[in-house]
Design a protein around this motif. Structure first.
Motif, PDB file in Angstrom:
ATOM      1  N   GLY A   1     -26.914 -98.059 -15.970  1.00  0.00           N
ATOM      2  CA  GLY A   1     -26.948 -97.262 -17.191  1.00  0.00           C
ATOM      3  C   GLY A   1     -25.845 -96.225 -17.239  1.00  0.00           C
ATOM      4  O   GLY A   1     -25.487 -95.743 -18.319  1.00  0.00           O
ATOM      5  N   LEU A   2     -25.285 -95.888 -16.081  1.00  0.00           N
ATOM      6  CA  LEU A   2     -24.162 -94.966 -16.042  1.00  0.00           C
ATOM      7  C   LEU A   2     -22.978 -95.502 -16.852  1.00  0.00           C
ATOM      8  O   LEU A   2     -22.131 -94.738 -17.313  1.00  0.00           O
ATOM      9  N   GLN A   3     -22.944 -96.816 -17.059  1.00  0.00           N
ATOM     10  CA  GLN A   3     -21.850 -97.454 -17.794  1.00  0.00           C
ATOM     11  C   GLN A   3     -22.149 -97.597 -19.288  1.00  0.00           C
ATOM     12  O   GLN A   3     -21.365 -98.225 -20.012  1.00  0.00           O
ATOM     13  N   SER A   4     -23.243 -97.021 -19.759  1.00  0.00           N
ATOM     14  CA  SER A   4     -23.582 -97.096 -21.182  1.00  0.00           C
ATOM     15  C   SER A   4     -22.616 -96.239 -21.995  1.00  0.00           C
ATOM     16  O   SER A   4     -22.618 -95.013 -21.890  1.00  0.00           O
ATOM     17  N   TYR A   5     -21.791 -96.870 -22.816  1.00  0.00           N
ATOM     18  CA  TYR A   5     -20.837 -96.076 -23.583  1.00  0.00           C
ATOM     19  C   TYR A   5     -21.502 -95.335 -24.735  1.00  0.00           C
ATOM     20  O   TYR A   5     -21.060 -94.247 -25.123  1.00  0.00           O
ATOM     21  N   MET A   6     -22.609 -95.876 -25.265  1.00  0.00           N
ATOM     22  CA  MET A   6     -23.294 -95.140 -26.324  1.00  0.00           C
ATOM     23  C   MET A   6     -23.941 -93.879 -25.763  1.00  0.00           C
ATOM     24  O   MET A   6     -23.909 -92.823 -26.405  1.00  0.00           O
ATOM     25  N   TYR A   7     -24.523 -93.971 -24.571  1.00  0.00           N
ATOM     26  CA  TYR A   7     -25.088 -92.755 -23.978  1.00  0.00           C
ATOM     27  C   TYR A   7     -23.987 -91.744 -23.679  1.00  0.00           C
ATOM     28  O   TYR A   7     -24.171 -90.540 -23.877  1.00  0.00           O
ATOM     29  N   ARG A   8     -22.831 -92.237 -23.197  1.00  0.00           N
ATOM     30  CA  ARG A   8     -21.739 -91.312 -22.922  1.00  0.00           C
ATOM     31  C   ARG A   8     -21.308 -90.604 -24.203  1.00  0.00           C
ATOM     32  O   ARG A   8     -21.008 -89.395 -24.196  1.00  0.00           O
ATOM     33  N   MET A   9     -21.306 -91.308 -25.311  1.00  0.00           N
ATOM     34  CA  MET A   9     -20.925 -90.690 -26.582  1.00  0.00           C
ATOM     35  C   MET A   9     -21.967 -89.665 -27.037  1.00  0.00           C
ATOM     36  O   MET A   9     -21.625 -88.643 -27.629  1.00  0.00           O
ATOM     37  N   VAL A  10     -23.248 -89.927 -26.735  1.00  0.00           N
ATOM     38  CA  VAL A  10     -24.289 -88.940 -27.035  1.00  0.00           C
ATOM     39  C   VAL A  10     -24.041 -87.671 -26.220  1.00  0.00           C
ATOM     40  O   VAL A  10     -24.100 -86.549 -26.751  1.00  0.00           O
ATOM     41  N   GLU A  11     -23.754 -87.831 -24.921  1.00  0.00           N
ATOM     42  CA  GLU A  11     -23.467 -86.668 -24.084  1.00  0.00           C
ATOM     43  C   GLU A  11     -22.271 -85.894 -24.632  1.00  0.00           C
ATOM     44  O   GLU A  11     -22.287 -84.657 -24.671  1.00  0.00           O
ATOM     45  N   TYR A  12     -21.250 -86.617 -25.067  1.00  0.00           N
ATOM     46  CA  TYR A  12     -20.046 -85.954 -25.557  1.00  0.00           C
ATOM     47  C   TYR A  12     -20.306 -85.200 -26.865  1.00  0.00           C
ATOM     48  O   TYR A  12     -19.845 -84.074 -27.038  1.00  0.00           O
ATOM     49  N   VAL A  13     -21.021 -85.808 -27.789  1.00  0.00           N
ATOM     50  CA  VAL A  13     -21.255 -85.132 -29.067  1.00  0.00           C
ATOM     51  C   VAL A  13     -22.183 -83.935 -28.887  1.00  0.00           C
ATOM     52  O   VAL A  13     -22.162 -82.994 -29.684  1.00  0.00           O
ATOM     53  N   LEU A  14     -22.983 -83.947 -27.811  1.00  0.00           N
ATOM     54  CA  LEU A  14     -23.821 -82.791 -27.510  1.00  0.00           C
ATOM     55  C   LEU A  14     -23.059 -81.716 -26.731  1.00  0.00           C
ATOM     56  O   LEU A  14     -23.552 -80.600 -26.579  1.00  0.00           O
ATOM     57  N   GLY A  15     -21.887 -82.068 -26.221  1.00  0.00           N
ATOM     58  CA  GLY A  15     -21.041 -81.061 -25.590  1.00  0.00           C
ATOM     59  C   GLY A  15     -20.859 -81.185 -24.100  1.00  0.00           C
ATOM     60  O   GLY A  15     -20.144 -80.376 -23.503  1.00  0.00           O
ATOM     61  N   ASN A  16     -21.454 -82.175 -23.456  1.00  0.00           N
ATOM     62  CA  ASN A  16     -21.267 -82.351 -22.012  1.00  0.00           C
ATOM     63  C   ASN A  16     -20.047 -83.230 -21.791  1.00  0.00           C
ATOM     64  O   ASN A  16     -20.148 -84.441 -21.608  1.00  0.00           O
ATOM     65  N   LYS A  17     -18.878 -82.617 -21.806  1.00  0.00           N
ATOM     66  CA  LYS A  17     -17.618 -83.352 -21.744  1.00  0.00           C
ATOM     67  C   LYS A  17     -17.167 -83.519 -20.299  1.00  0.00           C
ATOM     68  O   LYS A  17     -16.838 -82.559 -19.620  1.00  0.00           O
ATOM     69  N   ASP A  18     -17.174 -84.736 -19.822  1.00  0.00           N
ATOM     70  CA  ASP A  18     -16.674 -85.078 -18.494  1.00  0.00           C
ATOM     71  C   ASP A  18     -15.700 -86.238 -18.663  1.00  0.00           C
ATOM     72  O   ASP A  18     -16.117 -87.395 -18.780  1.00  0.00           O
ATOM     73  N   PRO A  19     -14.399 -85.948 -18.726  1.00  0.00           N
ATOM     74  CA  PRO A  19     -13.410 -87.012 -18.972  1.00  0.00           C
ATOM     75  C   PRO A  19     -13.473 -88.146 -17.957  1.00  0.00           C
ATOM     76  O   PRO A  19     -13.162 -89.295 -18.279  1.00  0.00           O
ATOM     77  N   ARG A  20     -13.888 -87.859 -16.719  1.00  0.00           N
ATOM     78  CA  ARG A  20     -13.959 -88.919 -15.699  1.00  0.00           C
ATOM     79  C   ARG A  20     -14.868 -90.057 -16.141  1.00  0.00           C
ATOM     80  O   ARG A  20     -14.596 -91.229 -15.866  1.00  0.00           O
TER      81      ARG A  20
END
Length: 323
Positions: free
Chosen positions: A156-175
Motif C-alpha cells: 500500500g506504500l505504493q498507492s499513488y492515490m493515497y500519496r496524493m491524498v497525503e500531499y493535498v492534506l499537506g504531508n509533503k515528502d518528495p521521496r
C-alpha cells in the motif's frame, strides 16, 4: 459486455428504484415527470425489462467492468476480501482527493461555509475508509500467510492515490513520489499534487486575508516541501477559537460570524479521521504479521508507528494548548 456499451444513462433515484433514461431534460427519461408516469403505469412496481442487452444501472456504474477487476493471485479464500478491500480503499482515496481539491479551491475563493460543508462529508468518507480495517483485521495470521507471498513487493506504500491524498492534506515528502515517476499517466498526477498548495496552505492564506499576521515563510514557499509549524499560525488559530466561540465556550451560530471557528473544527475533524486511519492500519498490521518486515521494504510495524505520530495541520493541534 465491454466498456463500450456504457452509455452513461440511467437514474439511481436514490431509492433503489432504478429506471432508465438519458439526461434530466424536462419530460425526458431522467425527469421527475417521467419517473412519476412510470410509477403510476406499473402501480409502483419496479422496471424489470430493458432493451439492448444491459440495464441502465450496469451502464451508469460500469458494473460489468468494475466486477471484472478482481484478479487474486492464489487459491487462498482469504485473498478475495483482502483484494476487494484494497480496491475499495483506492476508490475512497480517489474520492477523498477530489473532494479535498474542491475544498482547497473553495477556500481560495473565500467560500468558507461551502468548504466547511464539503469537509463535513470528507470526515464521513474518511470514517468509511477507517472501517475497511474492521474487515481486514478479521483475517487470522494463518489466513494472510496463505497468500502473502503472492503479493511479492506490492505494498500500500505504493498507492499513488493515497500519496496524493497525503500531499493535498499537506504531508509533503518528495521521496515518496519516486515510486511513481516511471509510471505513464501517473507521474504527472503525483508531481502536480506534490507541487500544488495543500488544503492547509489554502486555509493559512485565508487566515492572512482575514487579517492574521502570518509570516511570509508560511504563505510564500516551495509547496513541494514539508510545512514547518509556525508560532504565528498557532496564535492565529487560537484567536479564531477565542473570537469565534459563543459565551460558555461552545461554538457560535453561523450567522454570528463564527465561520472560521467552524472551519477550524471541520479541519480538525478530518485530521483526526486520518489519524484514526493510520492508527488502525498500525494495529491491523501488528495483529496480523507482528513485527515482520513489510512487503514494501519497510520494517512494517516500526515504520507505521512512526508514521502514525504525524499530525496533519500541526498548528491547529498546537493551538489547543493556548486556549
Amino acid at each position: 459486455m465491454t466498456a463500450a456499451n456504457h452509455s452513461g444513462d440511467g437514474d439511481t433515484g436514490g431509492d433503489g428504484n432504478y429506471g432508465g433514461g438519458h439526461g434530466c431534460e424536462p419530460g425526458g427519461k431522467g425527469s421527475d415527470a417521467e419517473r412519476a408516469r412510470l410509477a403510476a403505469l406499473r402501480d409502483g412496481e419496479p422496471l424489470v425489462e430493458f432493451a439492448g442487452g444491459s440495464t441502465p444501472y450496469i451502464d451508469y456504474q460500469s458494473i460489468d467492468v468494475l466486477l471484472s477487476l478482481q484478479q487474486p493471485r492464489s487459491d487462498a479464500p482469504a485473498e478475495l476480501p483482502f483484494y476487494v478491500l484494497g480496491q475499495v480503499k483506492e476508490l475512497l482515496f480517489k474520492l477523498l482527493y477530489e473532494e479535498l481539491v474542491r475544498v482547497r479551491s473553495l477556500l481560495a475563493e473565500d467560500e468558507v461555509w461551502q468548504a466547511t460543508w464539503v469537509l463535513r462529508r470528507v470526515q464521513r468518507e474518511a470514517g468509511l475508509l477507517c472501517s475497511t480495517w474492521d474487515v481486514l483485521g478479521s483475517l487470522a495470521p494463518t489466513e494472510f500467510n496463505a497468500f502473502r507471498d503472492s503479493l511479492g513487493q506490492a505494498s500500500g506504500l505504493q498507492s499513488y492515490m493515497y500519496r496524493m491524498v497525503e500531499y493535498v492534506l499537506g504531508n509533503k515528502d518528495p521521496r515518496l513520489a519516486r515510486p511513481h515517476l516511471g509510471v505513464p499517466g501517473v507521474a504527472e498526477q503525483v508531481r502536480r499534487a506534490l507541487e500544488e498548495p495543500s488544503v492547509y496552505d489554502a486555509a493559512l492564506a485565508l487566515l492572512a486575508r482575514r487579517g492574521a499576521p502570518l509570516p511570509a515563510t508560511a504563505l510564500e514557499r516551495d509547496w513541494s516541501q514539508p510545512y514547518a509549524p509556525s508560532d504565528a499560525a498557532e496564535r492565529a488559530w487560537a484567536q479564531v477559537y477565542a473570537k469565534g466561540g459563543a459565551p460558555g465556550g461552545g461554538p457560535s451560530r453561523p450567522e454570528s460570524g463564527g465561520e472560521l471557528f467552524w472551519l477550524a473544527e471541520a479541519l480538525a475533524d478530518v485530521a483526526e479521521a486520518m489519524c484514526r486511519w493510520r492508527s488502525l492500519h498500525l494495529l491491523t498490521v501488528e495483529r496480523i504479521i507482528g513485527t515482520k518486515p513489510g512487503t514494501g521494504g519497510t520494517h512494517g510495524v516500526a515504520w507505521l508507528r512512526r508514521v502514525s505520530e504525524h499530525r496533519f495541520f500541526p498548528d491547529l493541534w498546537a493551538a489547543r494548548g493556548r486556549l
